[in-house]
Design a protein around this motif. Structure first.
Motif, short mmCIF file in Angstrom:
data_model
loop_
_atom_site.label_atom_id
_atom_site.label_comp_id
_atom_site.label_asym_id
_atom_site.label_seq_id
_atom_site.Cartn_x
_atom_site.Cartn_y
_atom_site.Cartn_z
N THR A 137 -5.67 5.52 0.63
CA THR A 137 -4.60 4.55 0.48
C THR A 137 -4.65 3.90 -0.91
OG1 THR A 137 -4.77 4.10 2.81
CG2 THR A 137 -3.60 2.49 1.51
N LEU A 138 -3.49 3.85 -1.58
CA LEU A 138 -3.40 3.18 -2.87
C LEU A 138 -2.96 1.75 -2.64
CD1 LEU A 138 -1.55 5.72 -5.19
CD2 LEU A 138 -3.97 5.12 -5.16
N LEU A 139 -3.71 0.84 -3.20
CA LEU A 139 -3.33 -0.57 -3.11
C LEU A 139 -2.60 -0.91 -4.41
CD1 LEU A 139 -3.58 -3.02 -1.35
CD2 LEU A 139 -5.73 -3.57 -2.48
N ASP A 153 15.39 -7.14 -11.58
CA ASP A 153 14.33 -6.25 -12.07
C ASP A 153 14.77 -5.60 -13.37
OD1 ASP A 153 12.20 -4.61 -12.44
OD2 ASP A 153 12.24 -3.73 -10.44
N GLU A 154 14.28 -6.11 -14.46
CA GLU A 154 14.62 -5.61 -15.79
C GLU A 154 16.13 -5.41 -15.95
OE1 GLU A 154 12.09 -2.65 -17.35
OE2 GLU A 154 10.51 -3.01 -15.90
N PRO A 155 16.90 -6.49 -15.80
CA PRO A 155 18.35 -6.35 -15.77
C PRO A 155 18.97 -5.91 -17.09
CG PRO A 155 17.75 -8.66 -15.83
CD PRO A 155 16.48 -7.90 -15.65
N ARG A 158 -5.37 3.37 -13.84
CA ARG A 158 -4.55 3.83 -12.72
C ARG A 158 -5.07 3.22 -11.43
NH1 ARG A 158 -3.56 10.14 -13.45
NH2 ARG A 158 -5.83 10.15 -13.35
N LEU A 159 -4.19 3.21 -10.42
CA LEU A 159 -4.55 2.54 -9.17
C LEU A 159 -5.82 3.10 -8.56
CD1 LEU A 159 -1.03 2.16 -7.55
CD2 LEU A 159 -2.41 0.41 -8.65
N THR A 160 -6.05 4.38 -8.82
CA THR A 160 -7.23 5.01 -8.23
C THR A 160 -8.49 4.72 -9.03
OG1 THR A 160 -6.53 6.95 -9.44
CG2 THR A 160 -6.07 6.93 -7.08
N GLU A 207 0.83 -1.22 0.00
CA GLU A 207 0.00 0.00 0.00
C GLU A 207 0.85 1.25 0.00
OE1 GLU A 207 -3.72 -1.35 2.85
OE2 GLU A 207 -2.23 0.06 3.57
N PHE A 208 0.28 2.32 -0.53
CA PHE A 208 0.86 3.65 -0.36
C PHE A 208 -0.18 4.55 0.30
CE2 PHE A 208 3.45 2.07 -3.79
CZ PHE A 208 4.69 2.57 -3.46
N PRO A 209 0.06 4.94 1.52
CA PRO A 209 -0.86 5.92 2.09
C PRO A 209 -0.63 7.27 1.41
CG PRO A 209 0.75 5.15 3.72
CD PRO A 209 1.17 4.62 2.40
N THR A 223 10.76 -8.61 -16.51
CA THR A 223 11.17 -8.10 -17.82
C THR A 223 9.96 -7.75 -18.66
OG1 THR A 223 12.24 -8.66 -19.89
CG2 THR A 223 11.41 -10.48 -18.60
N HIS A 224 10.18 -6.94 -19.66
CA HIS A 224 9.12 -6.66 -20.64
C HIS A 224 9.28 -7.54 -21.87
CE1 HIS A 224 8.53 -2.45 -18.83
NE2 HIS A 224 7.53 -3.21 -18.50
N ASP A 225 10.38 -8.27 -21.93
CA ASP A 225 10.76 -8.95 -23.16
C ASP A 225 10.25 -10.38 -23.15
OD1 ASP A 225 11.99 -10.14 -25.30
OD2 ASP A 225 13.87 -9.03 -25.04
N GLY A 270 4.36 -7.86 -17.49
CA GLY A 270 3.18 -7.02 -17.30
C GLY A 270 3.50 -5.60 -17.72
N GLU A 271 2.43 -4.84 -17.99
CA GLU A 271 2.64 -3.47 -18.43
C GLU A 271 3.32 -2.64 -17.35
OE1 GLU A 271 -0.99 -1.56 -20.61
OE2 GLU A 271 -1.42 -3.66 -20.13
N SER A 272 3.81 -1.51 -17.76
CA SER A 272 4.40 -0.57 -16.81
C SER A 272 3.36 -0.19 -15.76
CB SER A 272 4.85 0.67 -17.58
OG SER A 272 5.62 1.46 -16.75
N GLY A 273 3.77 -0.26 -14.50
CA GLY A 273 2.85 0.10 -13.42
C GLY A 273 2.03 -1.07 -12.91
N ALA A 274 2.31 -2.28 -13.40
CA ALA A 274 1.53 -3.43 -12.98
C ALA A 274 1.86 -3.87 -11.56
CB ALA A 274 1.75 -4.59 -13.94
N GLY A 275 2.98 -3.41 -11.03
CA GLY A 275 3.36 -3.77 -9.67
C GLY A 275 4.49 -4.78 -9.60
N LYS A 276 5.19 -4.97 -10.70
CA LYS A 276 6.28 -5.95 -10.73
C LYS A 276 7.42 -5.55 -9.81
CE LYS A 276 6.94 -5.26 -15.15
NZ LYS A 276 6.00 -4.18 -15.47
N SER A 277 7.88 -4.30 -9.96
CA SER A 277 9.01 -3.86 -9.14
C SER A 277 8.63 -3.82 -7.67
CB SER A 277 9.48 -2.48 -9.57
OG SER A 277 9.91 -2.52 -10.91
N LEU A 278 7.42 -3.36 -7.38
CA LEU A 278 7.00 -3.29 -5.98
C LEU A 278 7.00 -4.68 -5.36
CD1 LEU A 278 4.11 -0.68 -6.01
CD2 LEU A 278 6.44 -0.41 -5.19
N THR A 279 6.55 -5.68 -6.12
CA THR A 279 6.56 -7.04 -5.60
C THR A 279 7.99 -7.47 -5.29
OG1 THR A 279 4.61 -7.51 -6.93
CG2 THR A 279 5.82 -9.40 -6.07
#
Ligand SMILES: Nc1ncnc2c1ncn2[C@@H]1O[C@H](COP(=O)(O)OP(=O)(O)OP(=O)(O)O)[C@@H](O)[C@H]1O
Ligand code: SF4
Ligand SMILES: [Mg+2]
Lengths: 340, 330
Positions: free
Chosen positions: A26-28, A185-187, A283-285, A19-21, A218-220, A47-56
């Motif tokens: 709060t953004l999930l 992460d996207e090495p 978007r998350l919102t 989450e991001f308060p 990765t995106h590839d 997954g697309e940009s913003g899908a939550g890969k890096s956060l995971t």
């Protein structure tokens, strides 16, 4: 999958929520994500940009940047919970049991320290080696990742290496204490196309030799098809589909994955081709009720508009899509209805 | 790198020549020096003789050349005010100023940098916010006000510390030092704080913002991912990366500490070159003013040179760029 299920998994992620308060609520950003990685296994994450890969990935290595935080679920490494460890305990896990590789080799290395110094300090942080032994190990690692003339290069500074060579050094740094898992992460995203394949091949080779598992973001899709054992497809903070690489690439079960793969949907009746998905990830919102993919999905039914699908068996994979539920997607939805 | 240093040295010399020109023009445009040197009843013939003897009839370029050559030898002529050699006047006064500036710099560095690191690492902690707020006062209050406030509190009210002068000093060769007597050390405290406070707050705020910046970089995140200890990350990787700007500012501030000691020396009646300068301004004592100007110019130039050299020590990227410059220079 069948082979992996015999040994206990190396990494278990269960119902992870990040989450991001913010001022406006709060953004999930990562919602109820679960997956395992077996020892030595390569799990591709797309997954697309913003899908939550890096956060995971960052949640797993315990490096979420505040105010982001793990709001639920658990992460277990070798059977031990690591998501709630105190900072100092988790620090000893990072680098020792879990290595990490980030996107940009140009900025991952401290410009003011020689690469030898950065390797040696990492080695000595985790292993009880003398200065000379650590330097020896650093040299061996540099040779292993294919730095020519390692003996003379070890005292060079990052700016004296090309991007590809720097990413090799970063890989050596991640391998310093022989971790069991590497979160990459996207090495190769920041690298020259001609070098990307070399780096991926190197990563694959080293991890096979060291029996190191990899979570490869990765995106590839080409890289995934060639490197991964299994693939997780993320969409809007959730896993849309996860399964053995061949099944996901060749027989995608989730309409989103099909779009990603640019394959001909076997379930489609209205379209004969879906090489590209119209629209953008919400978007998350603005995640819609029901299935998050429903605004872009050509298969959606009434049920998709109200009920959120969780991962369910779909052939050899698991997909979060009502198409694979006995109940189906429900009555068709007309375009006008959605817009209203 | 050698080419770079040589280039910087040439630049330094050019800067000093320019400062020398300004100092020299003081002589020519601030009244007739003969008037300042002789009494009312001196005859015109004697004046002309003196003028000839001092070389004041030569063409300006010749006079300038002579001025520079003499200055390079440390010969600035006689003070109009005391008729002593200017070189000796300055040598008498400079230990006081250098010791004061040194203490002020040490105060600013050893308190400002750690405070900057701390507030940069924990920007949300209440004590960091407090430091930030207090530092605003340090930046905005004028030096003389701080000095007067300190005198009021610690000298007038509490009688803990002296309010003026150097206290007892010890002579070592031509150098007089404050460091060897209790009263000398006590006398240093208030002026050093007054002089150093501005630099302290400046450094603290600089280190803080640099630190905040560096902590966001990828290599710090990667250092964390490698499991390095907080100490290695904060004081090794992060602090070292803030050093280049810190060295620049510290160098410049050190120069201005000495240059702007004038105010502090006046407030605390500190017998340094700043006070000497104020006195010579009151008396239009041009030789002293010119020498002071050149000295400060020299100081800034030397400090800049040292700062440039320190960059090379800190940043390996510059070392090889210097190497590239040398190659291309051939
Ligand atoms: N500090 C933050 N504050 C608010 N939202 C954030 C923050 N960091 C990330 N997010 C949100 O979390 C979501 C997931 O981000 P993440 O970086 O995991 O995406 P990603 O899948 O790695 O994308 P990419 O392919 O671009 O790297 C994004 O929608 C982003 O807007
Ligand atoms: S659940 Fe419905 S909307 Fe979502 S992907 Fe499946 S068919 Fe499409
Ligand atoms: Mg990412």
């Amino acid at each position: 999958m069948a082979a992996a299920s015999n040994n206990p998994p190396l990494l278990e992620v269960k119902n992870l929520r990040v989450e991001f308060p913010t001022r406006r609520g709060t953004l999930l950003a990562v919602d109820d994500v679960s997956f395992d990685i077996a020892p030595g296994e390569v799990l591709g994450v797309v997954g697309e940009s913003g899908a939550g890969k890096s956060l995971t990935g960052n949640a797993i290595i315990g490096l979420l940047e505040p105010p982001g935080r793990i709001a639920g679920g658990e992460v277990k490494l070798e059977g031990r919970r690591i998501d709630n460890l105190p900072y100092e305990e988790m620090r000893k896990v990072r680098g020792a049991r879990i290595g990490a590789i980030f996107q940009d080799p140009l900025t991952s290395l401290n410009p003011l320290y020689s690469i030898g110094r950065q390797l040696i300090e990492t080695i000595q942080t985790h292993l009880p080696l003398s200065g000379a032994q650590a330097r020896k190990r650093a040299l061996d690692l540099l040779k292993e990742v294919g730095i020519p003339g390692a003996e003379s290069r070890i005292d060079h500074y990052p700016h004296q290496f090309s991007g590809g060579m720097r990413q090799r050094v970063v890989i050596a740094l991640a391998l310093c204490a022989d971790p069991r898992l590497i979160v990459a992460d996207e090495p190769t995203t920041a690298l020259d196309v001609s070098i990307q394949a070399q780096i991926i091949a190197l990563l694959k080779k080293l991890c096979r030799e060291h029996q190191t598992a990899v979570m490869l973001v990765t995106h590839d899709m080409g890289v995934i098809a060639e490197t991964a054992d299994r693939v997780a497809v993320m969409y809007a903070g959730r896993i849309a589909e996860i399964g053995p690489v061949r099944d996901v690439v060749k027989h995608a079960k989730h309409p989103y994955t099909k779009g990603l793969m640019g394959s001909i949907p076997s379930l489609g009746v209205r379209h004969d081709k879906l090489t590209q998905i119209d629209g953008a990830m919400p978007r998350l919102t603005e995640i819609p009720p029901g299935c998050a993919f429903n605004p872009r999905c050509t298969f959606r039914g009434q049920r998709c508009m109200v009920e959120r699908p969780n991962l369910m068996s779909a052939g050899a994979s698991r997909a979060a899509c009502w198409l694979h539920d006995r109940g189906g997607v429900g009555a068709p939805v007309t375009k006008e209805l959605v817009d209203a | 790198m050698i080419a770079f240093i040589l280039r910087r040295m040439l630049q330094s010399i050019a800067v000093l020549l320019a400062v020398g020109l300004v100092a020299f023009s003081l002589f020519r445009y601030v009244g007739d020096p003969i008037n300042a040197m002789v009494g009312q009843d001196t005859s015109m013939e004697d004046r002309a003789l003196l003028r000839e003897k001092l070389g004041l009839n030569d063409s300006p370029p010749v006079q300038f050349l002579r001025f520079i050559v003499n200055a390079a030898r440390g010969n600035f002529g006689l003070s109009y005010r005391t008729s002593e050699p200017v070189g000796r006047l300055i040598a008498e006064r400079i230990p006081a100023t250098l010791e004061l500036s040194f203490c002020a710099a040490a105060f600013a560095l050893f308190i400002g940098i750690p405070m900057g690191v701390y507030t940069g690492l924990y920007p949300r902690h209440w004590s960091s916010r407090l430091f930030q707020a207090v530092s605003l006062i340090g930046i905005s209050l004028p030096t003389f006000l701080i000095g007067i406030l300190l005198i009021l509190i610690f000298a007038v009210s509490l009688h803990w510390l002296p309010s003026f002068g150097r206290g007892e000093t010890v002579q070592i060769g031509w150098w007089t030092t404050n460091f060897l007597t209790i009263s000398g050390l006590k006398a240093l405290i208030l002026p050093s704080i007054t002089l150093g406070l501005f630099q302290l707050t400046l450094l603290m705020r600089l280190v803080r913002s640099e630190m905040l910046e560096v902590m966001r970089t990828d290599y710090i995140k990667f250092a964390r991912a490698r499991g390095l200890t907080n100490r290695a990350i904060n004081f090794g990787h992060a602090l070292k990366n803030t050093l280049v700007p810190v060295i620049t500012v510290t160098g410049l501030q050190l120069g201005s500490l000495i240059a702007f000691a004038i105010v502090t020396e006046t407030v605390f009646a500190w017998p340094g070159i700043g006070q000497l300068f104020i006195q010579s301004v009151q008396f239009s004592d041009i030789p002293v003013m010119a020498a002071y100007l050149l000295l400060i110019g020299l100081l800034f130039v030397v400090i800049n040179l040292v700062v440039d050299l320190l960059y090379f020590v800190v940043d390996p990227r510059l070392r090889s760029q210097g190497g590239a410059a040398r190659v291309s220079g051939h």
